[in-house]
Motif scaffolding. Structure first.
Motif, mmCIF file in Angstrom:
data_model
loop_
_atom_site.group_PDB
_atom_site.id
_atom_site.type_symbol
_atom_site.label_atom_id
_atom_site.label_comp_id
_atom_site.label_asym_id
_atom_site.label_seq_id
_atom_site.Cartn_x
_atom_site.Cartn_y
_atom_site.Cartn_z
ATOM 1 N N THR A 124 0.806 -1.210 0.000
ATOM 2 C CA THR A 124 0.000 0.000 0.000
ATOM 3 C C THR A 124 0.844 1.267 0.000
ATOM 4 O OG1 THR A 124 -0.174 0.005 2.410
ATOM 5 C CG2 THR A 124 -1.925 -1.108 1.186
ATOM 6 N N LYS A 125 2.143 1.108 0.204
ATOM 7 C CA LYS A 125 3.031 2.273 0.203
ATOM 8 C C LYS A 125 3.340 2.691 -1.232
ATOM 9 C CE LYS A 125 4.936 1.432 4.672
ATOM 10 N NZ LYS A 125 6.073 1.359 5.519
ATOM 11 N N PRO A 126 3.814 3.910 -1.412
ATOM 12 C CA PRO A 126 4.187 4.366 -2.750
ATOM 13 C C PRO A 126 5.244 3.465 -3.386
ATOM 14 C CG PRO A 126 4.205 6.202 -1.205
ATOM 15 C CD PRO A 126 3.993 4.953 -0.406
ATOM 16 N N ALA A 127 5.307 3.489 -4.703
ATOM 17 C CA ALA A 127 6.178 2.579 -5.458
ATOM 18 C C ALA A 127 7.642 2.705 -5.056
ATOM 19 C CB ALA A 127 6.017 2.826 -6.954
ATOM 20 N N TRP A 128 8.095 3.883 -4.672
ATOM 21 C CA TRP A 128 9.511 4.043 -4.337
ATOM 22 C C TRP A 128 9.852 3.400 -2.988
ATOM 23 C CZ3 TRP A 128 6.286 8.305 -4.932
ATOM 24 C CH2 TRP A 128 5.909 8.934 -3.765
ATOM 25 N N HIS A 129 8.871 2.881 -2.272
ATOM 26 C CA HIS A 129 9.129 2.182 -1.017
ATOM 27 C C HIS A 129 9.376 0.695 -1.216
ATOM 28 C CE1 HIS A 129 7.882 5.161 2.203
ATOM 29 N NE2 HIS A 129 7.850 5.822 1.079
ATOM 30 N N PHE A 130 9.285 0.217 -2.453
ATOM 31 C CA PHE A 130 9.470 -1.208 -2.739
ATOM 32 C C PHE A 130 10.947 -1.564 -2.800
ATOM 33 C CE2 PHE A 130 5.170 -1.041 -4.895
ATOM 34 C CZ PHE A 130 4.542 -1.745 -3.881
ATOM 35 N N TRP A 131 11.676 -1.367 -1.719
ATOM 36 C CA TRP A 131 13.093 -1.708 -1.724
ATOM 37 C C TRP A 131 13.280 -3.209 -1.668
ATOM 38 C CZ3 TRP A 131 15.193 2.174 -3.657
ATOM 39 C CH2 TRP A 131 14.893 3.465 -3.249
ATOM 40 N N GLY A 132 12.377 -3.887 -1.108
ATOM 41 C CA GLY A 132 12.461 -5.338 -0.992
ATOM 42 C C GLY A 132 11.133 -5.853 -0.498
ATOM 43 N N LYS A 133 10.993 -7.155 -0.518
ATOM 44 C CA LYS A 133 9.745 -7.684 -0.010
ATOM 45 C C LYS A 133 9.979 -8.246 1.388
ATOM 46 C CE LYS A 133 8.849 -12.230 -1.679
ATOM 47 N NZ LYS A 133 8.445 -13.115 -2.728
ATOM 48 N N PRO A 134 8.931 -8.272 2.204
ATOM 49 C CA PRO A 134 9.106 -8.773 3.562
ATOM 50 C C PRO A 134 9.517 -10.238 3.544
ATOM 51 C CG PRO A 134 6.791 -8.294 3.121
ATOM 52 C CD PRO A 134 7.571 -7.871 1.937
ATOM 53 N N LYS A 135 10.296 -10.618 4.522
ATOM 54 C CA LYS A 135 10.766 -11.998 4.604
ATOM 55 C C LYS A 135 9.870 -12.773 5.556
ATOM 56 C CE LYS A 135 15.479 -11.146 3.355
ATOM 57 N NZ LYS A 135 16.075 -9.912 3.414
ATOM 58 N N ARG A 136 9.533 -13.952 5.139
ATOM 59 C CA ARG A 136 8.732 -14.822 5.986
ATOM 60 C C ARG A 136 9.676 -15.615 6.874
ATOM 61 N NH1 ARG A 136 4.066 -18.949 3.863
ATOM 62 N NH2 ARG A 136 3.519 -19.824 5.873
ATOM 63 N N ILE A 137 9.437 -15.562 8.156
ATOM 64 C CA ILE A 137 10.269 -16.278 9.118
ATOM 65 C C ILE A 137 9.830 -17.741 9.109
ATOM 66 C CG2 ILE A 137 10.893 -16.491 11.553
ATOM 67 C CD1 ILE A 137 10.156 -13.487 11.808
ATOM 68 N N SER A 138 10.768 -18.629 8.891
ATOM 69 C CA SER A 138 10.427 -20.050 8.914
ATOM 70 C C SER A 138 10.161 -20.479 10.349
ATOM 71 C CB SER A 138 11.544 -20.891 8.300
ATOM 72 O OG SER A 138 12.634 -20.966 9.189
ATOM 73 N N TYR A 139 9.346 -21.497 10.488
ATOM 74 C CA TYR A 139 9.018 -21.979 11.833
ATOM 75 C C TYR A 139 10.253 -22.500 12.553
ATOM 76 C CZ TYR A 139 6.868 -24.367 15.704
ATOM 77 O OH TYR A 139 6.543 -24.760 16.970
ATOM 78 N N THR A 140 11.145 -23.118 11.814
ATOM 79 C CA THR A 140 12.371 -23.639 12.423
ATOM 80 C C THR A 140 13.184 -22.508 13.050
ATOM 81 O OG1 THR A 140 12.412 -25.395 10.780
ATOM 82 C CG2 THR A 140 14.452 -24.991 11.985
ATOM 83 N N ASN A 141 13.359 -21.407 12.323
ATOM 84 C CA ASN A 141 14.094 -20.259 12.869
ATOM 85 C C ASN A 141 13.372 -19.668 14.079
ATOM 86 O OD1 ASN A 141 16.036 -20.546 10.914
ATOM 87 N ND2 ASN A 141 15.253 -18.895 9.630
ATOM 88 N N PHE A 142 12.059 -19.557 13.968
ATOM 89 C CA PHE A 142 11.257 -19.022 15.069
ATOM 90 C C PHE A 142 11.420 -19.896 16.314
ATOM 91 C CE2 PHE A 142 7.234 -19.311 17.415
ATOM 92 C CZ PHE A 142 7.102 -18.005 17.833
ATOM 93 N N LYS A 143 11.321 -21.210 16.127
ATOM 94 C CA LYS A 143 11.428 -22.150 17.240
ATOM 95 C C LYS A 143 12.820 -22.117 17.857
ATOM 96 C CE LYS A 143 11.243 -26.944 17.309
ATOM 97 N NZ LYS A 143 10.671 -28.202 16.828
ATOM 98 N N ASN A 144 13.834 -22.018 17.005
ATOM 99 C CA ASN A 144 15.205 -21.942 17.527
ATOM 100 C C ASN A 144 15.403 -20.684 18.362
ATOM 101 O OD1 ASN A 144 15.849 -24.351 16.297
ATOM 102 N ND2 ASN A 144 16.829 -23.400 14.531
#
Length: 163
Positions: A124-144
């Motif tokens: 929903t942010k302006p186009a110039w804010h698309f520096w990258g896409k959000p990263k999904r945290i894997s469950y394994t990393n979360f659990k660790n």
């Protein structure tokens, strides 16, 4: 400047302004529709997660199988984290209602919903804010991380008692 140059400049400026307006309007409509549909999707996932918890607690395997099918339709069959959610749901059918697998499912769904929320905010942010896409945290990393945090708390409690 001569008259043809002024007229051509006016036409070009009008075309550019029209194209910018068209693009802005199309983007606004797309954002509104997509974010509304994502909100509906997130609400359905939350609702179905509560149904899974109840069916699991009641050991209702018929309902669990039905909910597994519904989640297959909600989730991305190409995504490994989504497949992990489905694997957890499948495993819940053969367990009793007292296992940690229910907590694991809720944590995986929470990570999915958080990722989708962050992605929706970014889009929903302006186009110039698309520096990258959000990263999904894997469950394994979360659990660790969670286990490491719990271990640190345990060590700190032990150190406090020892001093």
């Amino acid at each position: 400047m001569d008259l043809p140059t002024v007229l051509i400049s006016g036409v070009v400026a009008g075309l550019v302004a029209g194209l910018v307006t068209l693009r802005t309007t199309e983007r606004k409509i797309a954002i509104e529709n997509i974010t509304q549909q994502r909100n509906v999707w997130r609400d359905k996932v939350r609702e179905k997660a509560l149904e899974v918890s109840k069916a699991y607690k009641d050991s209702d395997t018929t309902k669990m199988k039905s909910l597994y099918g519904e989640f297959q339709l909600f989730l991305n069959p190409e995504d490994n984290d989504d497949k992990s959610i489905l694997d957890t749901l499948w495993a819940m059918q053969s367990k009793d209602g007292n296992s940690d697998v229910a907590i694991e499912l809720i944590e995986k769904l929470a990570l999915l919903l958080k990722y989708d929320w962050e992605r929706a905010k970014l889009e929903t942010k302006p186009a110039w804010h698309f520096w990258g896409k959000p990263k999904r945290i894997s469950y394994t990393n979360f659990k660790n991380k969670r286990n490491a945090k719990a271990a640190n708390k345990s060590i700190n409690r032990t150190n406090l008692r020892g001093t």
